[in-house]
Scaffold this motif. Structure first.
Motif, PDB file in Angstrom:
ATOM      1  N   SER A 266       0.839  -1.206   0.000  1.00  0.00           N
ATOM      2  CA  SER A 266       0.000   0.000   0.000  1.00  0.00           C
ATOM      3  C   SER A 266       0.872   1.253   0.000  1.00  0.00           C
ATOM      4  O   SER A 266       0.541   2.252  -0.646  1.00  0.00           O
ATOM      5  CB  SER A 266      -0.942  -0.007   1.207  1.00  0.00           C
ATOM      6  OG  SER A 266      -0.220   0.097   2.424  1.00  0.00           O
ATOM      7  N   GLY A 267       1.990   1.215   0.719  1.00  0.00           N
ATOM      8  CA  GLY A 267       2.906   2.353   0.718  1.00  0.00           C
ATOM      9  C   GLY A 267       3.550   2.574  -0.632  1.00  0.00           C
ATOM     10  O   GLY A 267       3.742   3.718  -1.069  1.00  0.00           O
ATOM     11  N   VAL A 268       3.895   1.484  -1.314  1.00  0.00           N
ATOM     12  CA  VAL A 268       4.477   1.593  -2.658  1.00  0.00           C
ATOM     13  C   VAL A 268       3.461   2.225  -3.612  1.00  0.00           C
ATOM     14  O   VAL A 268       3.821   3.033  -4.472  1.00  0.00           O
ATOM     15  CB  VAL A 268       4.921   0.211  -3.172  1.00  0.00           C
ATOM     16  CG1 VAL A 268       5.385   0.302  -4.633  1.00  0.00           C
ATOM     17  CG2 VAL A 268       6.046  -0.344  -2.313  1.00  0.00           C
ATOM     18  N   ALA A 269       2.186   1.873  -3.451  1.00  0.00           N
ATOM     19  CA  ALA A 269       1.146   2.454  -4.302  1.00  0.00           C
ATOM     20  C   ALA A 269       1.080   3.972  -4.122  1.00  0.00           C
ATOM     21  O   ALA A 269       0.938   4.719  -5.094  1.00  0.00           O
ATOM     22  CB  ALA A 269      -0.208   1.822  -3.982  1.00  0.00           C
ATOM     23  N   VAL A 270       1.200   4.436  -2.877  1.00  0.00           N
ATOM     24  CA  VAL A 270       1.203   5.884  -2.620  1.00  0.00           C
ATOM     25  C   VAL A 270       2.442   6.525  -3.244  1.00  0.00           C
ATOM     26  O   VAL A 270       2.371   7.588  -3.876  1.00  0.00           O
ATOM     27  CB  VAL A 270       1.169   6.170  -1.105  1.00  0.00           C
ATOM     28  CG1 VAL A 270       1.253   7.672  -0.840  1.00  0.00           C
ATOM     29  CG2 VAL A 270      -0.092   5.598  -0.468  1.00  0.00           C
ATOM     30  N   SER A 271       3.586   5.869  -3.080  1.00  0.00           N
ATOM     31  CA  SER A 271       4.836   6.372  -3.667  1.00  0.00           C
ATOM     32  C   SER A 271       4.738   6.455  -5.186  1.00  0.00           C
ATOM     33  O   SER A 271       5.203   7.420  -5.801  1.00  0.00           O
ATOM     34  CB  SER A 271       6.004   5.467  -3.256  1.00  0.00           C
ATOM     35  OG  SER A 271       7.187   5.802  -3.939  1.00  0.00           O
ATOM     36  N   ARG A 272       4.136   5.447  -5.793  1.00  0.00           N
ATOM     37  CA  ARG A 272       3.994   5.436  -7.247  1.00  0.00           C
ATOM     38  C   ARG A 272       3.028   6.530  -7.718  1.00  0.00           C
ATOM     39  O   ARG A 272       3.213   7.125  -8.785  1.00  0.00           O
ATOM     40  CB  ARG A 272       3.503   4.064  -7.720  1.00  0.00           C
ATOM     41  CG  ARG A 272       4.535   2.970  -7.588  1.00  0.00           C
ATOM     42  CD  ARG A 272       5.646   3.139  -8.607  1.00  0.00           C
ATOM     43  NE  ARG A 272       6.532   1.995  -8.581  1.00  0.00           N
ATOM     44  CZ  ARG A 272       7.709   1.947  -7.978  1.00  0.00           C
ATOM     45  NH1 ARG A 272       8.175   3.017  -7.369  1.00  0.00           N
ATOM     46  NH2 ARG A 272       8.450   0.864  -7.994  1.00  0.00           N
ATOM     47  N   TRP A 273       1.983   6.783  -6.940  1.00  0.00           N
ATOM     48  CA  TRP A 273       1.062   7.867  -7.298  1.00  0.00           C
ATOM     49  C   TRP A 273       1.830   9.186  -7.361  1.00  0.00           C
ATOM     50  O   TRP A 273       1.687   9.961  -8.301  1.00  0.00           O
ATOM     51  CB  TRP A 273      -0.069   7.961  -6.280  1.00  0.00           C
ATOM     52  CG  TRP A 273      -1.175   8.881  -6.714  1.00  0.00           C
ATOM     53  CD1 TRP A 273      -2.304   8.558  -7.405  1.00  0.00           C
ATOM     54  CD2 TRP A 273      -1.252  10.307  -6.487  1.00  0.00           C
ATOM     55  NE1 TRP A 273      -3.072   9.679  -7.639  1.00  0.00           N
ATOM     56  CE2 TRP A 273      -2.457  10.760  -7.084  1.00  0.00           C
ATOM     57  CE3 TRP A 273      -0.427  11.226  -5.855  1.00  0.00           C
ATOM     58  CZ2 TRP A 273      -2.844  12.102  -7.053  1.00  0.00           C
ATOM     59  CZ3 TRP A 273      -0.806  12.568  -5.819  1.00  0.00           C
ATOM     60  CH2 TRP A 273      -2.005  12.993  -6.410  1.00  0.00           C
ATOM     61  N   LEU A 274       2.673   9.412  -6.370  1.00  0.00           N
ATOM     62  CA  LEU A 274       3.489  10.623  -6.349  1.00  0.00           C
ATOM     63  C   LEU A 274       4.510  10.612  -7.482  1.00  0.00           C
ATOM     64  O   LEU A 274       4.839  11.667  -8.038  1.00  0.00           O
ATOM     65  CB  LEU A 274       4.209  10.746  -5.009  1.00  0.00           C
ATOM     66  CG  LEU A 274       3.343  11.160  -3.823  1.00  0.00           C
ATOM     67  CD1 LEU A 274       4.109  10.963  -2.515  1.00  0.00           C
ATOM     68  CD2 LEU A 274       2.898  12.605  -3.956  1.00  0.00           C
ATOM     69  N   PHE A 275       5.029   9.426  -7.814  1.00  0.00           N
ATOM     70  CA  PHE A 275       6.014   9.307  -8.894  1.00  0.00           C
ATOM     71  C   PHE A 275       5.470   9.918 -10.181  1.00  0.00           C
ATOM     72  O   PHE A 275       6.186  10.627 -10.904  1.00  0.00           O
ATOM     73  CB  PHE A 275       6.353   7.829  -9.103  1.00  0.00           C
ATOM     74  CG  PHE A 275       7.336   7.559 -10.208  1.00  0.00           C
ATOM     75  CD1 PHE A 275       8.702   7.669  -9.978  1.00  0.00           C
ATOM     76  CD2 PHE A 275       6.906   7.187 -11.476  1.00  0.00           C
ATOM     77  CE1 PHE A 275       9.624   7.427 -10.996  1.00  0.00           C
ATOM     78  CE2 PHE A 275       7.813   6.927 -12.492  1.00  0.00           C
ATOM     79  CZ  PHE A 275       9.174   7.045 -12.252  1.00  0.00           C
ATOM     80  N   PHE A 276       4.203   9.651 -10.474  1.00  0.00           N
ATOM     81  CA  PHE A 276       3.593  10.186 -11.682  1.00  0.00           C
ATOM     82  C   PHE A 276       3.029  11.588 -11.465  1.00  0.00           C
ATOM     83  O   PHE A 276       3.183  12.464 -12.317  1.00  0.00           O
ATOM     84  CB  PHE A 276       2.489   9.246 -12.172  1.00  0.00           C
ATOM     85  CG  PHE A 276       2.999   7.920 -12.656  1.00  0.00           C
ATOM     86  CD1 PHE A 276       3.638   7.811 -13.878  1.00  0.00           C
ATOM     87  CD2 PHE A 276       2.867   6.783 -11.881  1.00  0.00           C
ATOM     88  CE1 PHE A 276       4.128   6.592 -14.331  1.00  0.00           C
ATOM     89  CE2 PHE A 276       3.365   5.559 -12.309  1.00  0.00           C
ATOM     90  CZ  PHE A 276       3.989   5.467 -13.529  1.00  0.00           C
ATOM     91  N   ALA A 277       2.375  11.820 -10.334  1.00  0.00           N
ATOM     92  CA  ALA A 277       1.714  13.104 -10.101  1.00  0.00           C
ATOM     93  C   ALA A 277       2.703  14.259 -10.017  1.00  0.00           C
ATOM     94  O   ALA A 277       2.391  15.383 -10.420  1.00  0.00           O
ATOM     95  CB  ALA A 277       0.880  13.039  -8.822  1.00  0.00           C
TER      96      ALA A 277
END
Length: 290
Positions: A266-277
């Motif tokens: 779940s933390g990686v998913a948040v990190s990935r969202w920021l990676f693109f955003a």
């Protein structure tokens, strides 16, 4: 850039699944029979499920097979070939464990190497993009690799390796953010260089090039507020690394180890969202968004 759900699922699940296959290929662990079937089923659900999600981000998913034809110049095509090779080799390796109780070590080592190669090709899709300075850094493949291995270690039950990899992933993630926040300014790209008019003085945008929304605005000029981004970074750090490290303490036992893998994901998913955003594409200069 716009953080499309398909890209979030793709980069989050495939990384963990390929990291899991890496440890299985090294015999960490080396189960047999139905236990091995369960391990490989989970690894394939993560890896293949994530990779399949990437197809839905294509403008024409029915043409996905054409991605295999451009391997000489496209990291996306190289990723496709590496993924197929990994899943094929690991399927043969897994069959030996499930049906014959035999571990073919050289085949496992090859599969592990291919799993890492697939993660590298995925990261290079973004790293090679000079138009997104935040991504264009050696820290990007290092971060992808470390997070994939940390997730793989958690799912494989390799707590010792997971602790070390989680700490390394945490340090790299923080370094990537610090470095990334300066990359656009350090790239020297502005409206003057973008238009080629910089030698005539400071260039200002008189009017936007479009009067309404278009593809570039939807996909390339996504802007996230700094306060919102900082809160999400804090959540990513807690969920991706700190809380899993706590759950790996001996006091929490096997249940804690299982929860650590899910919380990490779940933390990686948040990190990935920021990676693109947070990825500032230079095309945003034309719209006054950079």
């Amino acid at each position: 850039m716009h953080p499309a759900p398909s890209l979030l699922i793709f980069t989050t699940l495939s990384g963990a699944g390929l990291g899991f296959l890496f440890f299985l290929g090294l015999g960490m662990p080396a189960p047999t029979g139905w236990v091995a079937f369960g391990y490989f089923a989970l690894a394939y659900a993560l890896a293949a499920g994530g990779l399949s999600a990437s197809v839905f981000h294509l403008g024409h998913p029915e043409r996905a097979l054409k991605a295999f034809t451009q391997w000489r110049s496209s990291w996306l095509s190289r990723e496709a070939w590496a993924a197929v090779a990994t899943l094929t080799v690991m399927a043969l390796y897994g069959a030996g464990l499930v049906f014959f109780g035999t571990r073919l070590a050289p085949l496992g080592w090859l599969g592990a190497a291919l799993a890492l190669a697939t993660v590298v090709t995925t990261s290079m899709i973004y790293t090679q993009m000079k138009a997104v300075p935040r991504w264009h850094t050696p820290l990007t493949p290092a971060l992808f690799l470390t997070i994939a291995l940390a997730g793989g270690a958690l799912f494989a039950g390799e707590s010792g390796a997971a602790r070390v990899l989680l700490i390394v992933a945490l340090v790299l993630q923080l370094a990537w953010w610090v470095r990334g926040d300066r990359r656009f300014a350090e790239s020297g790209t502005d409206l003057g260089t973008a238009t080629g008019l910089g030698d005539r003085g400071r260039v200002h945008s008189f009017e936007p090039p479009h009067t309404g929304p278009n593809y570039l605005l939807r996909e390339m000029v996504f802007v996230v507020g700094r306060r919102h981004a900082m809160r999400l970074r804090f959540a990513a750090v807690i969920l991706m690394a700190i809380l899993p490290l706590v759950l790996l303490l001996p006091a929490f036992g096997k249940i804690g180890a299982a929860l650590a893998a899910l919380v990490h994901l779940s933390g990686v998913a948040v990190s990935r969202w920021l990676f693109f955003a947070e990825a500032e594409h230079v095309v945003g200069l034309y719209y006054g968004a950079r």
